[in-house]
Design a protein around this motif. Structure first.
Motif, PDB file in Angstrom:
ATOM      1  N   UNK A 814       0.831  -1.196   0.000  1.00  0.00           N
ATOM      2  CA  UNK A 814       0.000   0.000   0.000  1.00  0.00           C
ATOM      3  C   UNK A 814       0.869   1.251   0.000  1.00  0.00           C
ATOM      4  N   UNK A 815       1.910   1.243   0.822  1.00  0.00           N
ATOM      5  CA  UNK A 815       2.815   2.399   0.888  1.00  0.00           C
ATOM      6  C   UNK A 815       3.512   2.618  -0.442  1.00  0.00           C
ATOM      7  N   UNK A 816       4.011   1.529  -1.055  1.00  0.00           N
ATOM      8  CA  UNK A 816       4.690   1.663  -2.345  1.00  0.00           C
ATOM      9  C   UNK A 816       3.730   2.115  -3.439  1.00  0.00           C
ATOM     10  N   UNK A 817       2.495   1.605  -3.373  1.00  0.00           N
ATOM     11  CA  UNK A 817       1.517   1.986  -4.380  1.00  0.00           C
ATOM     12  C   UNK A 817       1.157   3.448  -4.325  1.00  0.00           C
ATOM     13  N   UNK A 818       1.305   4.049  -3.153  1.00  0.00           N
ATOM     14  CA  UNK A 818       0.983   5.466  -2.994  1.00  0.00           C
ATOM     15  C   UNK A 818       2.228   6.338  -3.074  1.00  0.00           C
ATOM     16  N   UNK A 819       3.396   5.734  -3.355  1.00  0.00           N
ATOM     17  CA  UNK A 819       4.649   6.473  -3.390  1.00  0.00           C
ATOM     18  C   UNK A 819       4.861   7.208  -4.705  1.00  0.00           C
ATOM     19  N   UNK A 820       6.071   7.796  -4.843  1.00  0.00           N
ATOM     20  CA  UNK A 820       6.358   8.536  -6.079  1.00  0.00           C
ATOM     21  C   UNK A 820       6.550   7.555  -7.225  1.00  0.00           C
ATOM     22  N   UNK A 821       6.543   8.083  -8.449  1.00  0.00           N
ATOM     23  CA  UNK A 821       6.520   7.243  -9.639  1.00  0.00           C
ATOM     24  C   UNK A 821       7.739   6.337  -9.744  1.00  0.00           C
ATOM     25  N   UNK A 822       8.908   6.783  -9.332  1.00  0.00           N
ATOM     26  CA  UNK A 822      10.119   5.987  -9.498  1.00  0.00           C
ATOM     27  C   UNK A 822      10.141   4.787  -8.562  1.00  0.00           C
ATOM     28  N   UNK A 823       9.577   4.915  -7.364  1.00  0.00           N
ATOM     29  CA  UNK A 823       9.646   3.844  -6.372  1.00  0.00           C
ATOM     30  C   UNK A 823       8.319   3.086  -6.226  1.00  0.00           C
ATOM     31  N   UNK A 824       7.305   3.487  -6.972  1.00  0.00           N
ATOM     32  CA  UNK A 824       5.983   2.901  -6.791  1.00  0.00           C
ATOM     33  C   UNK A 824       5.909   1.507  -7.405  1.00  0.00           C
ATOM     34  N   UNK A 825       4.876   0.758  -7.035  1.00  0.00           N
ATOM     35  CA  UNK A 825       4.545  -0.497  -7.708  1.00  0.00           C
ATOM     36  C   UNK A 825       3.136  -0.357  -8.280  1.00  0.00           C
ATOM     37  N   UNK A 826       2.883  -1.124  -9.332  1.00  0.00           N
ATOM     38  CA  UNK A 826       1.606  -1.058 -10.031  1.00  0.00           C
ATOM     39  C   UNK A 826       0.594  -1.953  -9.305  1.00  0.00           C
ATOM     40  N   UNK A 827      -0.188  -1.352  -8.414  1.00  0.00           N
ATOM     41  CA  UNK A 827      -1.159  -2.131  -7.650  1.00  0.00           C
ATOM     42  C   UNK A 827      -2.261  -2.682  -8.544  1.00  0.00           C
ATOM     43  N   UNK A 828      -2.591  -1.970  -9.613  1.00  0.00           N
ATOM     44  CA  UNK A 828      -3.622  -2.464 -10.533  1.00  0.00           C
ATOM     45  C   UNK A 828      -3.170  -3.746 -11.223  1.00  0.00           C
ATOM     46  N   UNK A 829      -1.893  -3.820 -11.565  1.00  0.00           N
ATOM     47  CA  UNK A 829      -1.382  -5.041 -12.201  1.00  0.00           C
ATOM     48  C   UNK A 829      -1.416  -6.208 -11.220  1.00  0.00           C
ATOM     49  N   UNK A 830      -1.079  -5.961  -9.954  1.00  0.00           N
ATOM     50  CA  UNK A 830      -1.153  -7.018  -8.951  1.00  0.00           C
ATOM     51  C   UNK A 830      -2.597  -7.439  -8.701  1.00  0.00           C
ATOM     52  N   UNK A 831      -3.503  -6.473  -8.701  1.00  0.00           N
ATOM     53  CA  UNK A 831      -4.922  -6.795  -8.530  1.00  0.00           C
ATOM     54  C   UNK A 831      -5.403  -7.684  -9.673  1.00  0.00           C
ATOM     55  N   UNK A 832      -5.025  -7.351 -10.897  1.00  0.00           N
ATOM     56  CA  UNK A 832      -5.427  -8.161 -12.053  1.00  0.00           C
ATOM     57  C   UNK A 832      -4.885  -9.582 -11.942  1.00  0.00           C
ATOM     58  N   UNK A 833      -3.643  -9.711 -11.476  1.00  0.00           N
ATOM     59  CA  UNK A 833      -3.047 -11.037 -11.326  1.00  0.00           C
ATOM     60  C   UNK A 833      -3.798 -11.833 -10.268  1.00  0.00           C
ATOM     61  N   UNK A 834      -4.214 -11.167  -9.178  1.00  0.00           N
ATOM     62  CA  UNK A 834      -4.982 -11.846  -8.132  1.00  0.00           C
ATOM     63  C   UNK A 834      -6.321 -12.326  -8.667  1.00  0.00           C
TER      64      UNK A 834
END
Length: 887
Positions: A814-834
């Motif tokens: 959650x923290x990474x998903x809300x972080x800046x663009x360089x350090x963020x992770x794509x939560x939507x892609x993880x949601x799709x995989x789930x």
């Protein structure tokens, strides 16, 4: 004819609450099946056979009662040893399409027999690979067309040559499961009418002694003002506890709706049989110490005679609405009528909760102590309370869920209208299953249970005190509109404790705006601290305190108030808090009070008062989570496109043919199954020789990893089965040769895989739980999986909202998903995989464990670089099928 009630049979409820047996048809059933058809009216026969004659009945009966096979299945509905309905399917030509036929005895039409049979037949058909039913129906056969239309399976109709051709896909989507759930709720409510709305009650087991359980129950029923007729049975006494008695149930002047049984264990079966033979509607068995064999026979007797059963080894039942006023328990104090439906397994806990809920003016609408829970369960009670106008909240204290997936659907539906409260039990890791995969090892009993409650919107307390405190808050205060709390105290140190407690449960204690602070400073004595927590100092008068609370309640930045008041020689500020009504919710804290929670009442409303700031924060935190869950979209299970279900199913089934005991899929097949569901996997090729690996490296045009697929090896790195970041002909050739040398004939092949771009390592997986079914897990991946053990879980099938919450419930993600663009992770892609894993879990119940670790998450993608899948032969049970607990 003797009814076979084996493992292949199930008891279920019709729409009027009647219990019927659904079982396969056998050759010896042919005379009864034929007799049912012959007894049908000419009009019914015309609808069934397209003519009013009987020429085809004998042939049809033989076909229905033929030996079952994958292409032919037939089910009968049986009541009192009489066949009242039959349903069958036969494949013709294609193995996945079957013609379905259905018939119901005239006197039982309109009671849901046909729909019930069709649901059970469709479940068997799906297990046998049938995907579609079809039937030809006369256009004026409105009843049959309505059965097909209302089943919930999206039938299609086409008129051809004067007939309606109905095609029914058997895919059990959310619409179908909702339809089944609503039918089950209606039938369940009807079946409990004679238990919780009885017009007459008999107590069997009172004694001539002054003190006994049976006598106590009789006295409690009389004292509660029961609106119906009360009887007692005693073989020798003319009266028991001042209630006239007769020698047996057969001697009663009427057949009672409900029998409460408190006799010695060796007499229970005889009493149950006597009740069943007379037509009693429901049985509450107080008696304990029944052995397993007697318990099973007791349930069989109740099924045979259509009685619902509470217990044995229970505390009793109560239904305290004005129209019933039944208190059939042996509680020392009568519970107060009110708004809470309560179900417990433990009698002692039941007594405790009845007393606390009465004391706190929550009160009881109905109460059931399920005891050994042979029949009536918490799921039944939730369905009852759903449409009970006297029940405003449901409270459960149960030690197990016989069908958690069905519970989840019932709770989600009920929870939208009424809060459901329970206690989380079994939070220790003592029951954790040892598993070969990270996913399986993650699923502690606590994680699965808490995930179930969170998904279903159930308020899950950690102790009985917390449960009672939360019930008091929800009964007497509105839900907060947000998490922002203002803390007011006349003793500064307690405000700090309250702020910490709020943070622990996800509430926010922000500094107040300058405007509000300045106004509070004007209202309060000099020296008051007004930032939040607000310390009024002990010098604050009642008028000053009231003005402070009213200003905070009106502040836009305040969603709730916790008022911590210490009584001093100068004043008792608690009566002021009691006057707070309307607006934002308020919880009081009085550290000096003896009770964990009590009520402050004034002007016809009440404020709950706790003796510890942590208890107040816990109750308010539960209220905020409920408000947030109610505001959350219900979500839907998405239909995924471009999913190769049949290919994935073929891979799994072919493996199980070769390995019927189950096992881990070869690595190439694991990757192919994931690809069938659109899971993004780092590009790979399957090789057997060093030269093939070199060729694969060239075609992948990237540095590669070589992964040895070795039977029995799950953790490749530990076993030396992994080589990373290889480039060049010699590196790749030598690495493959080393793997051959290390594992020899055990080496099944080598996966050559392109090195993925760097990303944050995530674990995604699923595990089939014996009770909970498929559970999806998300957490930190790679070496952090075991070190930090930070993970979340949800039960499949996931809605789009469930999948988003699963990913965001891992704090680091959650923290990474809300972080800046360089350090963020794509939560939507993880949601799709789930979501793709969830669909896989539903389509392939043979997958008992699936581990994707790591999944590399970047700002724009998520890619699986390693995975393993274990398959086993799944149980044949259908968790959503309408049926009562099996014998």
């Amino acid at each position: 004819m003797t009814i076979d009630v084996g493992a292949d049979a199930a008891h279920a409820l019709l729409t009027d609450g009647t219990i019927v047996l659904v079982r396969p048809a056998y050759a010896e059933d042919e005379p009864q099946v034929r007799a049912m058809h012959e007894a049908m009216s000419p009009e019914s026969r015309r609808m069934r056979f397209f003519s009013s004659g009987t020429a085809t009945i004998s042939e049809l009966s033989r076909r229905i009662c033929a030996a079952p096979s994958r292409g032919h299945q037939a089910l009968l509905a049986v009541l009192d040893d009489e066949v009242i309905g039959a349903a069958s399917y036969d494949t013709i030509g294609r193995s996945d399409v079957a013609e379905v036929a259905l018939a119901v005895a005239d006197q039982f039409q309109g009671k849901g027999v046909g729909t019930l049979l069709l649901e059970h037949l469709a479940s068997r058909a799906r297990r046998n690979g049938v995907t579609t039913f079809y039937a030809d129906v006369l256009p004026d056969n409105h009843a049959m067309l309505r059965v097909f239309s209302d089943i919930g399976l999206r039938p299609q109709q086409r008129v051809d040559r004067g007939m309606v051709e109905v095609t029914i896909p058997l895919t059990p989507d959310d619409r179908y499961l909702d339809a089944v759930g609503m039918r089950e709720a209606v039938a369940g409510q009807q079946s409990l009418q004679r238990l919780l709305r009885p017009a007459s009650v008999v107590v069997i087991g009172g004694t001539r002694r002054q003190v006994s359980v049976g006598n106590a129950i009789l006295r409690n029923i009389r004292a509660s003002g029961f609106t119906g007729r009360l009887y007692a049975v005693h073989p020798h006494a003319a009266a028991v506890a001042d209630v006239s008695a007769v020698p047996s149930v057969a001697d009663l002047p009427e057949v009672p709706d409900l029998a409460v049984v408190s006799v010695p264990p060796d007499a229970v079966l005889d009493v149950a049989r006597a009740c069943g033979e007379q037509g009693v509607g429901a049985l509450v068995v107080i008696t304990a110490d029944l052995d397993t064999e007697t318990s099973q026979e007791l349930l069989a007797v109740c099924r045979r005679h259509g009685m619902r059963l509470v217990g044995p080894n229970c505390f009793g039942v109560a239904s305290l609405s004005d129209g019933v006023r039944l208190q059939a328990t042996f509680a020392a104090e009568a519970p107060r009528p009110g708004q809470a439906g309560l179900v417990v397994q433990s009698g002692g806990i039941g007594i405790t909760l009845l007393e606390h809920l009465s004391r706190l003016d929550v009160g009881i609408s109905s109460f059931v102590s399920t005891g050994n829970k042979l029949d009536v369960s918490s799921n039944d009670l939730l369905q009852w309370w759903e449409d009970d106008p006297d029940t405003a909240m449901a409270i459960m204290h149960v030690e197990s869920f016989g069908n958690p997936r069905k519970f989840s659907r019932i709770a989600r539906r009920l929870g939208r209208r009424k809060p459901i409260l329970t206690v989380v039990a079994g939070r220790s890791t003592a029951g954790q299953r040892a598993a070969a995969s990270h996913t399986g090892a993650s699923l502690t009993p606590a994680l699965t249970t808490e995930s179930l409650f969170e998904q279903a919107g159930v308020v899950a307390a950690r102790s009985l005190d917390e449960l009672v405190g939360t019930a008091a808050f929800l009964a007497h205060q509105p839900l907060p509109s947000g998490p922002r709390v203002a803390i007011v105290t006349n003793a500064g140190g307690t405000g700090v404790l309250a702020a910490d407690a709020c943070a622990d449960v996800g509430l926010e204690v922000h500094e107040l705006s300058e405007e509000v602070r300045l106004e509070l400073e004007e209202l309060l004595p000099a020296g008051a601290a007004c930032a939040n927590p607000i310390d009024t100092t002990p010098a604050a008068s009642s008028d000053q305190l009231r003005a402070c609370l009213e200003r905070l309640a009106a502040a836009a930045e305040v969603d709730a108030i916790i008022a911590i008041m210490v009584r001093t020689a100068l004043a008792d500020p608690l009566p002021v808090v009691a006057t707070m009504a309307g607006g934002v919710p308020v919880a009081a804290v009085a550290p000096h009070q003896a009770e964990a929670v009590t009520l402050l009442s004034a002007g016809g409303h009440s404020v709950p008062s706790y003796n510890d700031p942590r208890a107040a924060a816990a109750a308010l935190g539960h209220a905020w989570r409920r408000a947030r869950w109610l505001a959350r979209p219900a979500g839907s299970v998405p239909s995924l496109r471009a999913v190769a279900v049949e290919r994935a199913r073929d891979i799994v089934q072919e493996f199980l043919k070769r390995h019927p005991e189950g096992g881990w899929l070869p690595l190439d097949q694991t990757m192919e199954v994931l690809g069938c569901y659109g899971v993004t996997v780092a590009p790979w090729q399957w090789t057997h020789t060093p030269e093939e690996s070199v060729r694969a490296w060239r075609e992948l045009n990237s540095p590669v990893a070589l992964k040895a697929d070795v039977a029995g090896v799950v953790h490749k790195k530990r076993a030396g089965a992994l080589r990373l970041d290889l480039s060049g002909t010699e590196q790749v050739r030598n690495a493959h040769a080393e793997l051959i040398s290390r594992f020899g004939s055990r080496l099944r092949g080598v996966l050559v895989q392109a090195m993925a771009p760097r990303g944050f390592e995530v674990l995604l997986g699923l595990a089939q739980q014996p009770v909970f079914g498929p559970v999806l897990v998300c957490g930190l991946g790679g070496t952090y999986t075991e070190a930090l053990r930070t993970r979340a879980a949800r039960l499949a099938p996931l809605t789009d909202v469930d999948a988003a919450e699963l990913v965001r419930s891992v704090p680091a993600l959650r923290t990474l998903g809300e972080g800046d663009e360089e350090k963020a992770v794509d939560l939507d892609a993880l949601r799709d995989m789930a979501l793709r894993l969830s669909q896989l879990a539903v389509d392939l119940p043979q997958v008992s464990e699936l581990d994707m670790n790591p999944v590399l998450a970047t700002p724009s993608s998520a890619m699986c670089v390693d995975a393993r899948i274990r398959v086993t032969v799944p149980p044949s049970s259908d968790p959503y099928l309408r049926s009562l607990r099996p014998l």
